[in-house]
Motif scaffolding. Structure first.
Motif, PDB file in Angstrom:
ATOM      1  N   ILE A  48      41.891  46.575  26.820  1.00  0.00           N
ATOM      2  CA  ILE A  48      41.898  47.982  27.211  1.00  0.00           C
ATOM      3  C   ILE A  48      40.464  48.493  27.249  1.00  0.00           C
ATOM      4  O   ILE A  48      39.664  48.191  26.354  1.00  0.00           O
ATOM      5  CB  ILE A  48      42.755  48.826  26.241  1.00  0.00           C
ATOM      6  CG1 ILE A  48      44.234  48.424  26.378  1.00  0.00           C
ATOM      7  CG2 ILE A  48      42.575  50.310  26.502  1.00  0.00           C
ATOM      8  CD1 ILE A  48      45.163  49.163  25.438  1.00  0.00           C
ATOM      9  N   LEU A  49      40.115  49.253  28.296  1.00  0.00           N
ATOM     10  CA  LEU A  49      38.775  49.804  28.449  1.00  0.00           C
ATOM     11  C   LEU A  49      38.748  51.263  28.002  1.00  0.00           C
ATOM     12  O   LEU A  49      39.724  51.993  28.166  1.00  0.00           O
ATOM     13  CB  LEU A  49      38.321  49.716  29.906  1.00  0.00           C
ATOM     14  CG  LEU A  49      38.394  48.351  30.593  1.00  0.00           C
ATOM     15  CD1 LEU A  49      37.763  48.439  31.979  1.00  0.00           C
ATOM     16  CD2 LEU A  49      37.726  47.277  29.761  1.00  0.00           C
ATOM     17  N   ILE A  87      36.512  54.729  35.649  1.00  0.00           N
ATOM     18  CA  ILE A  87      37.310  54.017  34.646  1.00  0.00           C
ATOM     19  C   ILE A  87      38.580  53.463  35.283  1.00  0.00           C
ATOM     20  O   ILE A  87      39.022  52.355  34.980  1.00  0.00           O
ATOM     21  CB  ILE A  87      37.604  54.952  33.455  1.00  0.00           C
ATOM     22  CG1 ILE A  87      36.280  55.295  32.760  1.00  0.00           C
ATOM     23  CG2 ILE A  87      38.570  54.291  32.464  1.00  0.00           C
ATOM     24  CD1 ILE A  87      36.294  56.547  31.946  1.00  0.00           C
ATOM     25  N   ALA A  88      39.166  54.232  36.208  1.00  0.00           N
ATOM     26  CA  ALA A  88      40.329  53.726  36.945  1.00  0.00           C
ATOM     27  C   ALA A  88      39.953  52.474  37.732  1.00  0.00           C
ATOM     28  O   ALA A  88      40.675  51.466  37.713  1.00  0.00           O
ATOM     29  CB  ALA A  88      40.860  54.799  37.886  1.00  0.00           C
ATOM     30  N   TYR A  89      38.804  52.522  38.410  1.00  0.00           N
ATOM     31  CA  TYR A  89      38.352  51.373  39.197  1.00  0.00           C
ATOM     32  C   TYR A  89      38.049  50.164  38.321  1.00  0.00           C
ATOM     33  O   TYR A  89      38.477  49.033  38.605  1.00  0.00           O
ATOM     34  CB  TYR A  89      37.115  51.774  40.000  1.00  0.00           C
ATOM     35  CG  TYR A  89      36.306  50.601  40.496  1.00  0.00           C
ATOM     36  CD1 TYR A  89      36.799  49.740  41.470  1.00  0.00           C
ATOM     37  CD2 TYR A  89      35.048  50.330  39.956  1.00  0.00           C
ATOM     38  CE1 TYR A  89      36.060  48.650  41.903  1.00  0.00           C
ATOM     39  CE2 TYR A  89      34.303  49.252  40.385  1.00  0.00           C
ATOM     40  CZ  TYR A  89      34.818  48.409  41.352  1.00  0.00           C
ATOM     41  OH  TYR A  89      34.083  47.321  41.774  1.00  0.00           O
ATOM     42  N   LEU A  90      37.314  50.370  37.227  1.00  0.00           N
ATOM     43  CA  LEU A  90      36.920  49.254  36.367  1.00  0.00           C
ATOM     44  C   LEU A  90      38.104  48.645  35.631  1.00  0.00           C
ATOM     45  O   LEU A  90      38.107  47.454  35.324  1.00  0.00           O
ATOM     46  CB  LEU A  90      35.844  49.714  35.392  1.00  0.00           C
ATOM     47  CG  LEU A  90      34.500  50.045  36.048  1.00  0.00           C
ATOM     48  CD1 LEU A  90      33.596  50.822  35.102  1.00  0.00           C
ATOM     49  CD2 LEU A  90      33.802  48.779  36.529  1.00  0.00           C
ATOM     50  N   THR A  91      39.128  49.464  35.356  1.00  0.00           N
ATOM     51  CA  THR A  91      40.345  48.913  34.754  1.00  0.00           C
ATOM     52  C   THR A  91      40.960  47.864  35.678  1.00  0.00           C
ATOM     53  O   THR A  91      41.399  46.797  35.225  1.00  0.00           O
ATOM     54  CB  THR A  91      41.356  50.036  34.475  1.00  0.00           C
ATOM     55  OG1 THR A  91      40.777  50.969  33.554  1.00  0.00           O
ATOM     56  CG2 THR A  91      42.634  49.480  33.861  1.00  0.00           C
ATOM     57  N   ARG A  92      40.970  48.145  36.967  1.00  0.00           N
ATOM     58  CA  ARG A  92      41.472  47.162  37.945  1.00  0.00           C
ATOM     59  C   ARG A  92      40.548  45.959  38.011  1.00  0.00           C
ATOM     60  O   ARG A  92      40.997  44.807  38.022  1.00  0.00           O
ATOM     61  CB  ARG A  92      41.580  47.794  39.333  1.00  0.00           C
ATOM     62  CG  ARG A  92      42.467  49.011  39.421  1.00  0.00           C
ATOM     63  CD  ARG A  92      42.828  49.358  40.863  1.00  0.00           C
ATOM     64  NE  ARG A  92      41.716  49.363  41.783  1.00  0.00           N
ATOM     65  CZ  ARG A  92      40.950  50.411  42.053  1.00  0.00           C
ATOM     66  NH1 ARG A  92      41.183  51.556  41.424  1.00  0.00           N
ATOM     67  NH2 ARG A  92      39.975  50.351  42.936  1.00  0.00           N
ATOM     68  N   GLY A  99      43.215  51.675  30.966  1.00  0.00           N
ATOM     69  CA  GLY A  99      41.929  52.323  30.779  1.00  0.00           C
ATOM     70  C   GLY A  99      42.143  53.665  30.112  1.00  0.00           C
ATOM     71  O   GLY A  99      43.119  54.361  30.419  1.00  0.00           O
ATOM     72  N   ILE A 100      41.268  54.018  29.196  1.00  0.00           N
ATOM     73  CA  ILE A 100      41.372  55.296  28.492  1.00  0.00           C
ATOM     74  C   ILE A 100      40.125  56.126  28.790  1.00  0.00           C
ATOM     75  O   ILE A 100      39.001  55.650  28.661  1.00  0.00           O
ATOM     76  CB  ILE A 100      41.501  55.105  26.971  1.00  0.00           C
ATOM     77  CG1 ILE A 100      42.750  54.270  26.641  1.00  0.00           C
ATOM     78  CG2 ILE A 100      41.568  56.449  26.264  1.00  0.00           C
ATOM     79  CD1 ILE A 100      42.915  53.975  25.157  1.00  0.00           C
ATOM     80  N   ASP A 120      46.724  49.054  37.227  1.00  0.00           N
ATOM     81  CA  ASP A 120      46.400  49.143  38.654  1.00  0.00           C
ATOM     82  C   ASP A 120      45.561  50.374  38.981  1.00  0.00           C
ATOM     83  O   ASP A 120      45.342  50.696  40.152  1.00  0.00           O
ATOM     84  CB  ASP A 120      47.670  49.119  39.502  1.00  0.00           C
ATOM     85  CG  ASP A 120      48.592  50.302  39.221  1.00  0.00           C
ATOM     86  OD1 ASP A 120      48.222  51.174  38.412  1.00  0.00           O
ATOM     87  OD2 ASP A 120      49.688  50.343  39.823  1.00  0.00           O
ATOM     88  N   GLY A 121      45.097  51.076  37.947  1.00  0.00           N
ATOM     89  CA  GLY A 121      44.220  52.224  38.168  1.00  0.00           C
ATOM     90  C   GLY A 121      44.933  53.521  38.474  1.00  0.00           C
ATOM     91  O   GLY A 121      44.297  54.504  38.874  1.00  0.00           O
TER      92      GLY A 121
END
Length: 448
Positions: A48-49, A87-92, A99-100, A120-121
């Motif tokens: 988890i990021l 953060i949405a992008y890097l989670t993918r 991502g949090i 999936d962001g």
């Protein structure tokens, strides 16, 4: 299941009150780790990021969430200050389970909050948020296999390249003189690089965060300094982001503010004329009626969702459309990314300016914003007010007076004992009078 902590945009509040405490964040990290880890079929530990904006309380909450996640056996990637859409992008990109985001968006530094993205962001489904709420009641037990934490040092560079890659090959902003207002928030070290590396001459304000000045008299909610800077420097335009970088506003060369409805319109007609068409646009109940009329004139379908990016996205997916957003400047282009992104939305607007070969002030004249007047009516009780016969009669009378040249909207506040009375139309004095007439009836009915 009724959710106690999660609202339509995650968890948010004033630091030290309600759920916004270090102890709660520790338990939230543990609960999220248990639920999100259990919900994924993966090899090895869950990942988890965590990212945050620049407000000072973010350091405290980052450490608490990290500890809770590690105690649940989850590995944690620390991104540091990053825009919410990054953060949405890097989670993918990192194939993380979630991502949090630690941010209170456009709110002052005294507030903070938490937002989750799925692998999936996109926003977490309601049922998963409900599972996390339920898990908050579980006793914390140290995992046999503790998680580990690592800092992702190249997060900023990765996101900058992602933003630049959202434009066509060899696309250039050379010759464009712009002023950026980064709101002393999460875009402060990213947006100036994106636009300057694409060739623009950039002057930046709101790029000296100290933990206390995020959104303070700057950014998309308070653009006065940007408007002044654009005029004083003779810039072609200005761009303002909010504290977490998911909203954007523009200022034309004359210092005039260009809001989210106008920006959505420019993106839509650009797609219609240059990119093979625009299937449709989702706005909200608060989108200007002039926006709807301008799209109708160009045969671009339009639909209104409830206020909130969650509802805009739901309607976009339902209709199979890729463009939507709010007057606040929260714009979503799902053919480019999964959530509202201020930088990417700004680049979409600049593509329109470039391809049309006209200045922003000229393009903004293609849409007439209708006068809009809103009155907040504070009531002893809102129960039954909107269904009351006198209120319905007042609304019907106003609608018949406006005919096809305006609209009426009554909307209860989500956080205060208010009903918002909004009237739009071509005749500003008439709009104000009709709003006052309806508000008077609402006040009488609600305070009996």
């Amino acid at each position: 299941m009724t959710r106690k902590y999660f609202g339509t945009d995650g968890i948010r509040g004033q630091v030290g009150e309600g759920a916004i405490t270090p102890d709660f964040m520790l338990r939230l990290g543990y609960a999220a780790g248990k639920v999100l880890g259990a919900n994924q079929e993966i090899k090895g530990r869950s990942r988890i990021l965590i990212g945050k904006d620049t407000r000072v309380s973010g350091y405290m909450f980052e450490a608490a969430l990290e500890a809770g996640l590690i105690n649940a056996g989850v590995d944690v990637g620390l991104l540091g200050p990053m825009p919410t859409p990054a953060i949405a992008y890097l989670t993918r990109t990192f194939h993380a389970q979630a991502g949090i985001v630690i941010s209170a968006s456009h709110n002052p530094y005294q507030d903070n909050g938490i937002k989750f993205f799925s692998g999936d962001g996109s926003k977490l489904p309601d049922e998963v948020e409900a599972e996390i709420e339920a898990a908050l009641e579980l006793p914390m037990e140290t995992a046999k296999d503790l998680g580990k934490a690592w800092r992702i040092d190249d997060a900023v560079g990765r996101y900058i390249e992602f933003c630049k890659a959202s434009t066509p090959w060899r696309y250039s902003l050379q010759g464009l003189n712009i002023v950026l207002d980064c709101s002393n928030g999460a875009t402060y070290h990213i947006a100036p690089k994106v636009f300057s590396e694409l060739g623009a001459e950039v002057h930046s304000i709101g790029v000296q965060p100290d933990g206390l000045n995020i959104n303070l008299d700057c950014g998309s909610t308070k653009p006065e300094k940007l408007q002044q800077a654009v005029v004083e420097r003779g810039a072609d335009l200005g761009i303002a982001f909010d504290g977490d970088g998911d909203r954007v506003m523009f200022v034309d060369k004359n210092g005039k503010l260009i809001d989210g409805d106008q920006l959505l319109f420019l993106i839509a007609i650009h797609r219609q004329q240059f990119l093979g068409g625009c299937s449709g646009v989702v706005g909200t109940q608060m989108s200007n009626y002039g926006f709807e009329l301008a799209l109708k004139e160009r045969a671009i379908p339009f639909a209104r969702a409830k206020v909130g990016d969650r509802y805009v996205l739901e309607m976009m997916y339902k209709n199979g459309w890729t463009l939507g957003g709010e007057s606040s400047g929260h714009i979503v282009c799902t053919d480019v990314t999964t959530t509202g992104d201020g930088i990417i939305s700004a680049l979409q607007v600049l593509r329109a300016v470039s391809d049309f070969g006209e200045s922003l002030d000229q393009l903004s004249e293609k849409m007439d914003m209708l006068p809009q007047h809103m009155i907040n009516v504070r009531l002893a009780s809102r129960d039954g007010v909107l269904e009351h016969a006198d209120v319905k009669a007042a609304v019907a009378l106003a609608e018949s007076t406006l005919a096809d040249s305006g609209r009426v909207l009554l909307r209860p506040s989500g956080t205060e004992p208010l009903i918002r009375v909004m009237v739009e139309g071509k005749d500003a004095p008439l709009v104000e009078q009709l709003a006052a007439d309806i508000a008077q009836v609402v006040e009488r009915v609600g305070n009996v």
